[in-house]
Design a protein around this motif. Structure first.
Motif: not given
Length: 921
Positions: A759-760, A819-820, A824-826, A892-895
């Motif tokens: 959805l995201l 924050a997203h 994800n990375l953590v 993550v890459k998109q953000f």
């Protein structure tokens, strides 16, 4: 008066003059219909008889068509017309011509009209005349100060400037006060002997009051131009007619800031308009003539004074003295007292006291020289010094002193004579000043002035030599001029020397000299200097710098060649328009692209070929160009000769008005029909893609919704079963049911996570996720994030070790997106490093960037998998047993890119992974 016709061998009609009219270049009928044109007319105008007839007839040749009609009316009545008119050649360029129109006869009663044309406005001719005039002015300046007798010098000057100006008479009048101001002709030059008529001879002297207010503007330093169109009295008009003057120009000559006379020129054939540069150059010549007259006047005055001085010396003795030191006796002649302004009783009988009376600043030097003479027992010494007159002024003294020595070398007697040479010194000073003035004039010339001996050895150079060659004048004197000529032109220069030796005038020659060792274009003019036996004794001349002109000519030729090659070989249409949009030039590619020949469109406006919907926009663009605005590329539709429309693209530039033309617009046009079709196809494809994206998004939303509803039911039922599980009595059943319920919950959470990611991604594709940056205290933000993450994941007691580098400060980022990224990375760092050292979270502040680095010490990523990590649903081959969706790094890459940042990943199998996120702040 008329023309007789005879048949030529080719069968054409040949017209021969019977009167004084010139041979016609163009024959027309009384109504203006073109009948015949000669080759000279074709070369002058670019038209043949047929072309002129097809382009509108005789009126099309005239810029003022009403003038054409007037000429035809007058000549129909057999009245000849002679005057000037502005004409348009085949390229619609303007030129001014002298026109003679007259009736002619072809052997029958039918009348025809003949025209002859003389082009007088070609720019090359004007440039040549101006150049020739400037050269003549320079030559005249050299002649004025050549040292010849004044009558010879002035006559040479008038001949040189008269020929350069192409005038009929050149003369100089002086103005005298003889019971009223009278002008007398002192010198003149006539192009033809017929101009020396009786009326001109009688006009060698006249009262200025007879010809009106000529004197006032001359005294004010203004030139005066008079022609037959001027408002003159009947007497003056008849006088000009009798003297064969159509235009006359007067330039004032001043001596010592007072009017001395004037320099005049007569044109016997045309009503001439003297240009500003011509008048300016002639005023410069008049100034030099005034200086020449003044120098000759001073020279004559100095010669007279010298003759008077010689007579005085012959009739009276110099001042004498005899001083007998042994007997202490002093004799001073009466003339000596006169020279210094004293009476015999005014001086003491003591030589030292007399010297003190006459002492000046130069006396100490004179006494020092006397001591040196006495020390060396020199019997006599001539001197020249300044002495003080009784009235306090200084006088120049020239004298001779003799000494008589005793055996011991001591002076026992001295005697001498003195003469007052103040007058000579004064005139020598005047002559020196005039010479310095002449030297300044020569050194101020832009061209190089030189003199050599007959072998070409340099004896004089003016200051322009250093500017031309870069060499010091002192180092070049005494060397041959040929040493400074480029090797390729030394034979040309030597040939000129041979011509001068044979008393031939070689004229101006283009030669390359050496400037800083490199060839440099110049134009050399030289004349021989001869003795009374006509033997060559030396050479004088001028060197003109024409390097810039030659370079410009070469560049112009290259530019014209490039433009011709471009316009004739490019597929684009190259056009030139006048300010009214009419075609002045069209490249041959017009026929290839649109089917029209260049000739069919020349002189016409383009609007008839433009699509009606595009004409207003194109005219507006044309007006903007004329207003000096840049408009870039313009797209519009143009009609092919076959009738269909094509899309084209044009770029145009505005050319300012030049000396021989008006404003123009230059354009380049290319066919973009295929490009336009491709653009429409792309637009259609993009529209279809947008529809597919919307369909996919709607499908994903629908499927996600349909999945979440049963998943929610499964999850809630599992939670209820887990809640009631402790009430079961059989422990074995409890354990087995508990394991399955936990698996169900884990898979439900995994599917929910996958649906959220999908959805995201869908929201990102449709642009529903907005980038909303704000100022954050980043350290506080990181600490809050770690605390929230710890509370949301109580099952994992580990957290990354936080490291801060640089100076913490506020940064501009989107709070939710960052924050997203961190979540994800953590999460990945902790998930893939179970049982290993805690990951490291490093925040590094730089000048314009902040770098977030997540480093774990876990299982790492196989090398073959790394290139696919940022693709949707891709997971490493070594993490298949660890829960995950394969969407985290994609999001993550998109953000990161929404922030304008970059992400970099490095990993080593079994040694961990490091991810750098770089964000601009």
């Amino acid at each position: 008066m008329g023309f007789e016709q005879s048949d030529t061998p080719q069968g054409q009609t040949e017209l021969t003059p019977q009167g004084t009219n010139p041979a016609p270049m163009l024959i027309v009928a009384p109504g203006g219909k073109i009948l015949w044109a000669c080759d000279d007319f074709n070369r002058l105008s670019g038209y043949s008889a047929e072309q002129l007839a097809s382009n509108g007839g005789l009126e099309h040749l005239f810029e003022d068509r009403s003038l054409c009609k007037d000429i035809l009316k007058k000549t129909e009545k057999e009245t000849a017309w002679d005057g000037y008119a502005t004409l348009l050649d085949a390229g619609q360029d303007e030129f001014v011509a002298r026109i003679k129109a007259f009736a002619v006869h072809n052997g029958s009663e039918k009348k025809e009209i003949g025209f002859s044309f003389q082009d007088i406005t070609r720019s090359k001719k004007n440039a040549y005349l101006e150049s020739r005039l400037l050269m003549a002015i320079t030559q005249c300046t050299e002649i004025l100060f050549s040292g010849d007798e004044p009558p010879v010098v002035v006559c040479k000057v008038l001949e040189s400037i008269g020929k350069a100006l192409q005038t009929d008479r050149a003369y100089i009048y002086s103005i005298h006060d003889e019971n009223g101001l009278v002008a007398k002709r002192r010198y003149d030059w006539l192009r033809k002997s017929s101009l020396n008529n009786q009326h001109y001879q009688e006009f060698d002297s006249y009262r200025l009051s007879d010809i009106g207010s000529l004197l006032d503007p001359l005294i004010a330093g203004q030139d005066v131009t008079i022609n037959r169109k001027s408002r003159l009295s009947t007497y003056l008009l008849s006088l000009m007619e009798a003297m064969q003057i159509r235009t006359t120009l007067k330039i004032p000559i001043f001596k010592d800031n007072e009017i001395w006379g004037y320099l005049g020129f007569d044109d016997a054939e045309t009503i001439r308009e003297w240009s500003g540069p011509e008048k300016k150059a002639l005023k410069s010549l008049a100034h030099n003539i005034g200086a020449f007259i003044k120098i000759n006047h001073l020279t004559e005055e100095l010669l007279n004074k010298n003759r008077q001085l010689e007579n005085a010396i012959e009739s009276a003795s110099d001042g004498l003295w005899v001083c007998d030191l042994k007997n202490k006796n002093l004799y001073i002649s009466p003339r000596m007292y006169d020279i210094y302004g004293y009476e015999p009783g005014d001086w003491p009988m003591d030589m030292q006291q007399i010297k003190d009376i006459l002492k000046t600043e130069d006396t100490e030097l004179l006494e020092h020289n006397f001591k040196e003479v006495i020390k060396n027992r020199i019997p006599s010494y001539e001197f020249e010094t300044v002495a003080k007159h009784k009235k306090g002024r200084y006088i120049w003294i020239k004298g001779n002193v003799s000494f008589t020595y005793d055996d011991a070398g001591k002076v026992v007697l001295h005697s001498g004579s003195v003469a007052d040479v103040s007058t000579e010194k004064t005139y020598e000073l005047r002559i020196r000043r005039q010479e310095e003035h002449y030297q300044r004039l020569v050194n101020s010339l832009k061209e190089v002035v030189f003199e050599t001996d007959k072998k070409g050895v340099i004896s004089f150079l003016n200051n322009s030599w250093k500017n031309l060659t870069g060499l010091n004048i002192r180092d070049c004197l005494g060397r041959k001029l040929s040493d400074f000529i480029a090797p390729a032109y030394r034979d040309v220069f030597i040939n000129i020397l041979h011509k001068l030796d044979e008393q031939l005038l070689p004229g101006r020659t283009e030669i390359q000299v050496l400037k800083n060792g490199q060839p440099y274009w110049t134009e050399v003019w030289m004349r021989g200097l001869y003795d009374s036996n006509f033997e060559l004794t030396g050479i004088s001349g001028s060197i003109f710098d024409i390097n810039s002109k030659k370079i410009a000519e070469q560049q112009l030729r290259e530019s014209e060649e490039r433009y011709r090659l471009l316009s004739e070989n490019t597929k684009d249409i190259i056009c030139l328009h006048d300010k009214d949009s009419r075609f002045l030039y069209i490249s041959p590619s017009m026929q290839e692209m649109l089917g029209y020949t260049a000739r069919s469109l020349m002189g016409k406006e383009p609007w008839g070929c433009i699509h009606p919907d595009d004409i207003s926009d194109l005219k507006a663009a044309f007006d903007q160009l004329l207003a000096g605005k840049e408009i870039g590329f313009t797209r519009y539709r143009v009609k092919h000769k076959k009738g269909h429309y094509m899309w084209v693209e044009s770029v145009a530039t505005h050319q300012e008005a030049s000396n021989d033309g008006g404003e123009t617009i230059q354009s380049a046009t290319r066919d973009i029909s295929q490009q336009k079709s491709a653009e429409e196809e792309i637009i259609n494809a993009l529209d279809k893609e947008r529809q597919l994206v919307e369909l996919r998004t709607n499908l994903i939303n629908m499927i996600s919704h349909e999945f979440r509803t049963p998943l929610t039911t499964i999850k809630s039922s599992s939670e209820l079963l887990l809640k009631y599980l402790p009430s079961l009595k059989t422990s074995d059943v409890k354990d087995r049911f508990g394991i399955h319920f936990e698996r169900i919950m884990a898979q439900v959470n995994r599917i929910n996570e996958l649906i959220s990611g999908v959805l995201l991604l869908g929201r990102m594709d449709t642009g529903k996720i907005q980038f909303q940056p704000e100022n954050l205290d980043f350290i506080e933000f990181i600490n809050n994030f770690l605390q929230d993450y710890n509370e949301a994941h109580p099952e994992d007691k580990r957290l990354p070790e936080l490291i801060i580098q640089g100076d913490p400060r506020l940064i501009m980022v989107d709070r939710l997106l960052v924050a997203h990224i961190l979540r994800n990375l953590v999460s990945n760092a902790l998930k893939y490093s179970q049982g290993k050292k805690n990951p490291e979270l490093t925040i590094k502040f730089e000048k314009k960037l902040v770098t977030i680095t997540i480093r774990d010490f876990g299982i790492g990523i196989p090398e073959n998998d790394r290139k696919n990590l940022f693709q949707s649903f891709f997971r490493g081959s070594n993490v298949l047993t660890i829960p995950g969706t394969g969407l985290g790094l994609v999001i993550v890459k998109q953000f990161v890119e929404m922030h304008g940042g970059m992400i970099d990943l490095k990993s080593e199998l079994d040694h961990g992974t490091t991810i750098h996120v770089i964000l601009p702040i």
